[in-house]
Design a protein around this motif. Structure first.
Motif, short mmCIF file in Angstrom:
data_model
loop_
_atom_site.label_atom_id
_atom_site.label_comp_id
_atom_site.label_asym_id
_atom_site.label_seq_id
_atom_site.Cartn_x
_atom_site.Cartn_y
_atom_site.Cartn_z
N ARG A 1 11.07 -15.01 8.13
CA ARG A 1 11.72 -13.97 7.35
C ARG A 1 12.43 -13.01 8.29
N LEU A 2 13.72 -12.84 8.04
CA LEU A 2 14.49 -11.94 8.88
C LEU A 2 14.09 -10.49 8.66
N SER A 3 14.14 -9.70 9.70
CA SER A 3 13.87 -8.26 9.59
C SER A 3 15.08 -7.57 8.96
N THR A 4 14.89 -6.33 8.55
CA THR A 4 15.99 -5.57 7.97
C THR A 4 17.12 -5.41 8.96
N ARG A 5 16.77 -5.20 10.21
CA ARG A 5 17.78 -5.07 11.25
C ARG A 5 18.63 -6.33 11.36
N ALA A 6 17.98 -7.49 11.29
CA ALA A 6 18.72 -8.75 11.40
C ALA A 6 19.65 -8.94 10.20
N LYS A 7 19.17 -8.58 9.02
CA LYS A 7 20.00 -8.73 7.83
C LYS A 7 21.22 -7.83 7.88
N VAL A 8 21.00 -6.58 8.31
CA VAL A 8 22.12 -5.64 8.42
C VAL A 8 23.14 -6.13 9.44
N SER A 9 22.66 -6.77 10.49
CA SER A 9 23.54 -7.27 11.55
C SER A 9 24.12 -8.64 11.22
N HIS A 10 23.78 -9.17 10.03
CA HIS A 10 24.28 -10.47 9.57
C HIS A 10 23.84 -11.61 10.50
N GLU B 1 11.60 -9.82 17.59
CA GLU B 1 11.87 -8.54 16.94
C GLU B 1 12.84 -8.66 15.77
N LEU B 2 13.61 -9.72 15.72
CA LEU B 2 14.54 -9.91 14.60
C LEU B 2 13.89 -10.56 13.39
N LEU B 3 12.60 -10.90 13.52
CA LEU B 3 11.89 -11.55 12.42
C LEU B 3 10.77 -10.66 11.90
N GLN B 4 10.68 -10.60 10.58
CA GLN B 4 9.59 -9.88 9.95
C GLN B 4 8.33 -10.74 9.89
N ALA B 5 8.51 -12.05 9.79
CA ALA B 5 7.39 -12.99 9.77
C ALA B 5 7.82 -14.26 10.48
N GLY B 6 6.91 -14.80 11.30
CA GLY B 6 7.20 -16.03 12.03
C GLY B 6 6.59 -17.25 11.36
N ILE B 7 6.52 -18.34 12.12
CA ILE B 7 5.99 -19.60 11.59
C ILE B 7 4.48 -19.49 11.40
N SER B 8 4.00 -19.95 10.27
CA SER B 8 2.57 -19.97 9.99
C SER B 8 1.91 -21.16 10.70
#
Length: 315
Positions: free
Chosen positions: A284-293, A236-243
């Motif tokens: 790619r980190l989700s917006t939530r993860a970025k806000v939470s550093h 849930e903390l990632l917007q995109a995972g490993i391809s």
């Protein structure tokens, strides 16, 4: 086989003459080269990124070309171009920088997206197409690129399609006080790269790459890699995972790491050792993860804890 293994160890020992205190990074880059992969080194200027790449080229005894990426570098500077010769009435191909064994792409994120995209074909297929004619690069072929951190003056983000073509991404980091003292002492004698001697050749590097491809991976370990990739896609903390390309890179790096450890088979520990450098630039980190550093390595560490590794008995 033993001769090839010792050759790889000699390369890393030679590189350590020029690069102080970055043994883990040196081992990972050596593994990426053996896995036929490309390397992205992201860090601030002046920590030894270029020195690292030049030392590897010198130790392996392969043809190296360096391009300092700036906004005015053109795609043709990399791929080459056709020039009309009046005396013959024909167009003659003029090779670009990629026609070598090791391309050092210095500060790759300072050039235009159009020039960056010129590397997509050659990094994936080891070929360049100019005027409808496809030509192969040298063998072996590896790109070692350096980039300044996001937000540095005069830089722009690499497209995700290009990031995904780098097998690993790593950071050099600042040296410790003791390591910096050693750097100062070595600089007194001149450029540290000059102390590196050639211990391999192109054909030997190819033989080592072929040996790495023969390393065995059990189905249980293959499944472990796939489960790790799936976990990043469901995190849930990632917007995109490993391809899927990232999973293939994880398998290749695991083989190389096992081979460098003196084994002909991969164990889960090999996968864990290369997981961060192989996966970190592909998520790619989700917006939530970025806000939470939250940092990418924090999420990947959580993934490693959640996904159970296969036991030796099951293998």
């Amino acid at each position: 086989m033993q001769e090839l293994y010792l050759g790889a160890r000699k390369v890393t020992e030679e590189v350590k003459k020029a690069v102080v205190g970055k043994d883990q990074a040196i081992e990972l880059i050596m593994a990426a080269v053996l896995a036929r992969g490309h390397v992205l080194i992201e860090d601030i200027p002046g920590v030894g990124k270029t020195t690292m790449a030049l030392a590897f080229a010198r130790a392996m005894g392969i043809e190296e070309k360096r391009v300092q990426f700036t906004p005015d570098v053109l795609p043709a500077d990399l791929t080459g171009f056709s020039m009309y010769r009046k005396e013959t009435g024909q167009f003659v191909y003029q090779p670009g920088a990629v026609m070598c064994n090791l391309l050092l792409a210095d500060e790759i994120n300072r050039t235009s997206p159009k020039t960056q995209s010129a590397l997509l074909e050659v990094m994936e297929e080891r070929t360049v197409t100019v005027d409808g004619i496809t030509r192969k690069t040298g063998e072996p072929f590896t790109v070692i690129a350096t980039e300044n951190p996001e937000g540095s003056a005069g830089t722009q983000l690499l497209p995700e399609s290009q990031l995904d073509r780098f097998m690993i991404c790593l950071s050099m980091g600042y040296p410790t006080v003791e390591e910096e003292v050693e750097i100062l002492k070595r600089r007194k004698e001149g450029s540290p790269v000059e102390t590196v001697t050639r211990v391999l050749s192109g054909p030997l590097v190819l033989a080592m790459q072929e040996a790495v491809e023969q390393v065995f991976i059990h189905d249980a370990v293959y499944r472990y890699m796939a489960e790790l990739a799936k976990a990043t896609r469901n995190q849930e903390l990632l917007q995109a995972g490993i391809s899927p390309r990232g999973t293939v890179a994880l398998a290749a790096m695991s083989r190389a790491w096992a081979w460098m450890s003196g084994r002909g088979y991969v164990i889960p520990d090999d996968v864990r050792e290369v997981f961060f450098s192989t996966a970190g630039h592909r998520i790619r980190l989700s917006t939530r993860a970025k806000v939470s550093h939250v940092k990418p390595e924090d999420v990947l560490g959580q993934v490693l804890e959640e996904v159970k590794a296969p036991s030796a008995r099951k293998q």
